[in-house]
Design an enzyme around this catalytic site. Structure first.
Site, PDB file in Angstrom:
ATOM      1  N   ASN B 384      84.660  -7.429 -55.875  1.00 32.43           N
ATOM      2  CA  ASN B 384      85.268  -8.745 -55.752  1.00 32.43           C
ATOM      3  C   ASN B 384      86.526  -8.693 -54.901  1.00 32.43           C
ATOM      4  O   ASN B 384      86.559  -9.210 -53.781  1.00 32.43           O
ATOM      5  CB  ASN B 384      85.554  -9.329 -57.133  1.00 32.43           C
ATOM      6  CG  ASN B 384      85.843 -10.808 -57.072  1.00 32.43           C
ATOM      7  OD1 ASN B 384      85.969 -11.387 -56.003  1.00 32.43           O
ATOM      8  ND2 ASN B 384      85.954 -11.440 -58.226  1.00 32.43           N
ATOM      9  N   ASP B 385      87.534  -8.017 -55.397  1.00 32.93           N
ATOM     10  CA  ASP B 385      88.819  -8.016 -54.699  1.00 32.93           C
ATOM     11  C   ASP B 385      88.723  -7.446 -53.282  1.00 32.93           C
ATOM     12  O   ASP B 385      89.400  -7.919 -52.379  1.00 32.93           O
ATOM     13  CB  ASP B 385      89.852  -7.212 -55.499  1.00 32.93           C
ATOM     14  CG  ASP B 385      90.109  -7.834 -56.866  1.00 32.93           C
ATOM     15  OD1 ASP B 385      90.005  -9.072 -56.964  1.00 32.93           O
ATOM     16  OD2 ASP B 385      90.394  -7.092 -57.815  1.00 32.93           O
ATOM     17  N   VAL B 386      87.860  -6.443 -53.081  1.00 37.29           N
ATOM     18  CA  VAL B 386      87.811  -5.782 -51.772  1.00 37.29           C
ATOM     19  C   VAL B 386      87.102  -6.629 -50.715  1.00 37.29           C
ATOM     20  O   VAL B 386      87.054  -6.243 -49.556  1.00 37.29           O
ATOM     21  CB  VAL B 386      87.145  -4.385 -51.853  1.00 37.29           C
ATOM     22  CG1 VAL B 386      87.953  -3.463 -52.725  1.00 37.29           C
ATOM     23  CG2 VAL B 386      85.707  -4.483 -52.307  1.00 37.29           C
TER      24      VAL B 386
END
Lengths: 106, 458
Positions: B384-386
């Site tokens: 998600n964050d990446v």
């Protein structure tokens, strides 16, 4: 053996440079195993723990020394075993590994 | 040669072993050998120490070592590869604790030490204490026993200043009175500081902190080497302290953060809390495995972006199967590996290597990013964050500045997710609401198994 403080300081400073130099070219793929391997190496405190336990007197000192030995041993043994488990996954594919590595170092 | 000269000579060999071990660990070809050399050096060092004339309390000592082995080996063997970062944290913490105890005990036994050695005792206690409790907090965060979000209690700044002042006062009292009780007080304050130090660090940044605490423990060990007049402790501890510091810098660079930002970012008042609430019931496009299977089977180029969710679901083997199936249908498949995919730099490489994914298919971020423009489908599995474009476009986002995988440049983006829960950094991903994004909800392994059968039937 008893070393003068200055000798110990010299060894310390030189070790700082060796420590920086020796891992300066690591690829990001190996960051995790390297951290884990370094973690195992500072488990060398086990010999310090053994030394102070040996010269302990009284139940309190012996208890503290004993805990230090247990802690340090967990650090050493756990550290090397978990690093080996990580690295085991990379075995048996040397050529591909090198390709991935040179890619990482671009 | 006297006995102690022999022991010192063996220590010298051990020191060389540790240098070679670190050297070996920095290249994939020699890494495993390097680790074994390090372990060999360690065994040698322990044996040499047993030969010391001053040795006493052998049954207790051997019992301690046996217990340590009995705890350490099963823990290291049974831990899942996904949970490995927190295991490393624990091993590091107990090492730091041991260094602090060694300093304390030596001071108790010989309180009349010289100024330089008293300073070393204080350093060993402070750094070792911080490393001990700090590592425990990182463990609790990564194990999700504690929230991964940054925790800042009201007045935290003053609390920290108070702890530092208390540490200085107790340090001075330790040195001036030579009383071990002041040292104990100092150790307690250091342990509190270790907790206060890690609490405000956000979950995604915790691995950087583990690396930093690892360097700390190295320095604590070096300090106890000064106390005990032991050259091997100084060399090995300093090696780890120096290389650990460098490694910490490399890691935070890979995440596009400065170390200061990682440690103190939460105090700067980030917007983390508020952004996470956005889009509670905004529409997203979700679809069935069958439809997505068709899309995948008729693509030219698919890029798989594996993340921590893939690792948690132990789905690395299933994704390998899906990739093989797509390739047999003529689809070009590669894996995009973010430097901090998983939980630590290199963690995802380890997990995919475990699943026998060929190295040629693993592409690093800089290599794959230009390819997303001609990618038909980016399949994001449990990451998600990446892939969050906020890191590129939204200066107020806590992850702003982190280099990301440009999956939003692909024609279609498919997210396999368990829920709409935000990623580890706790922030919403706008890409989920984009028109070209399709979501497939469910456990990563089950979703991938469904996709495998969907692709097979096409």
């Amino acid at each position: 053996m008893n070393y003068p403080t200055l000798a110990l300081l010299t060894i310390f400073i030189l070790s700082v440079f060796v420590g920086f130099e020796v891992i300066s070219k690591v690829s990001s793929m190996l960051h995790t195993p390297l951290m884990s391997g370094a973690n195992a190496i500072h488990g060398i405190i086990v010999i310090g723990a053994m030394t102070v336990l040996a010269t302990s007197h009284g139940i309190l000192q012996l208890t503290i020394g004993f805990i230090a030995v247990v802690f340090a041993t967990i650090n050493v043994v756990g550290g090397f075993v978990v690093t080996d488990r990580m690295l085991e996954m990379f075995k048996g594919r040397q050529p591909a590994k090198q390709a991935a590595d040179s890619g990482a170092q671009r | 040669m006297t006995r102690s000269q022999v022991i010192e000579s063996v220590y010298l060999i051990c020191a060389v072993c540790f240098i070679l071990a670190l050297k070996g660990l920095s290249s994939p070809k020699t890494a495993r050998t390097g680790n074994l050399i390090g372990a060999g050096g360690m065994v040698l060092a322990v044996l040499a120490t047993f030969a010391d004339k001053r040795m006493a309390h052998l049954p207790l000592m051997i019992a301690g070592i046996v217990i340590g082995i009995a705890v350490g080996i099963p823990a290291a063997r049974q831990i899942k590869m996904t949970a490995m970062p927190q295991m490393v944290a624990i091993f590091n913490g107990v090492g730091g604790g041991a260094a602090a105890l060694v300093g304390l005990l030596e001071f108790t036994q010989h309180p009349d030490v010289a100024v330089a050695r008293t300073l070393a005792v204080i350093l060993a206690a402070v750094i070792g204490g911080v490393s001990f409790t700090g590592s425990i907090i990182t463990f609790l965060k990564l194990q999700e026993i504690m929230s991964g979000r940054p925790i800042v209690y009201p007045g935290a700044k003053f609390g920290n200043i108070g702890l530092v002042i208390a540490a200085v006062v107790f340090g001075v009292l330790t040195a001036s009175t030579g009383s071990a009780w002041w040292l104990v007080a100092l150790l307690v304050v250091s342990m509190l500081f270790g907790v206060a130090f890690v609490l405000p660090v956000g979950g995604a940044d915790v691995p950087v902190v583990i690396s930093l605490l690892n360097a700390f423990t190295g320095l604590a060990v070096a300090a106890s080497g000064f106390v005990l007049n032991n050259v091997l402790l100084i060399v090995a501890g300093t090696l780890v302290g120096a290389s650990g510091t460098l490694l910490t810098q490399l890691m935070s660079k890979a995440m596009g953060r400065s170390i200061a930002n990682v440690l103190f970012g939460a105090f700067a008042g980030s917007t983390m809390g508020s952004t996470a609430e956005v889009g509670g019931d905004r529409p997203v496009k979700s679809s069935s495995a069958e439809d997505i299977g068709v899309l995948l089977a008729y693509s030219h180029k698919v890029v798989i972006v594996p993340g921590y969710g893939l690792a948690v679901a132990q789905a690395q083997h299933t994704i390998h199967e899906l990739a093989g199936l797509l390739e047999s249908k003529g689809v070009e498949v590669s894996y995009a590996i973010h430097p901090v995919a998983g939980r630590m730099p290199g963690h995802m490489n380890v997990l995919l290597a475990e699943a026998n994914v060929p190295y040629e298919q693993l592409k690093e971020m800089d290599e794959i990013n230009p390819e997303f423009d001609r990618t038909d489908v980016a399949l994001v599995v449990g990451a998600n964050d990446v892939v969050n474009p906020a890191a590129r476009d939204t200066p107020s986002a806590p992850i702003y500045g982190m280099p990301i995988l440009d999956v939003d440049h692909a024609s279609n983006v498919i997210f396999l997710k368990r829920s709409m829960r935000p990623g580890f950094a706790g922030i919403e991903n706008e890409l989920l609401f984009d028109g070209k994004t399709t979501l497939l909800f469910g456990d990563a392994k089950k979703s991938l198994t469904d996709l495998v059968s969907a692709v097979k039937s096409n």
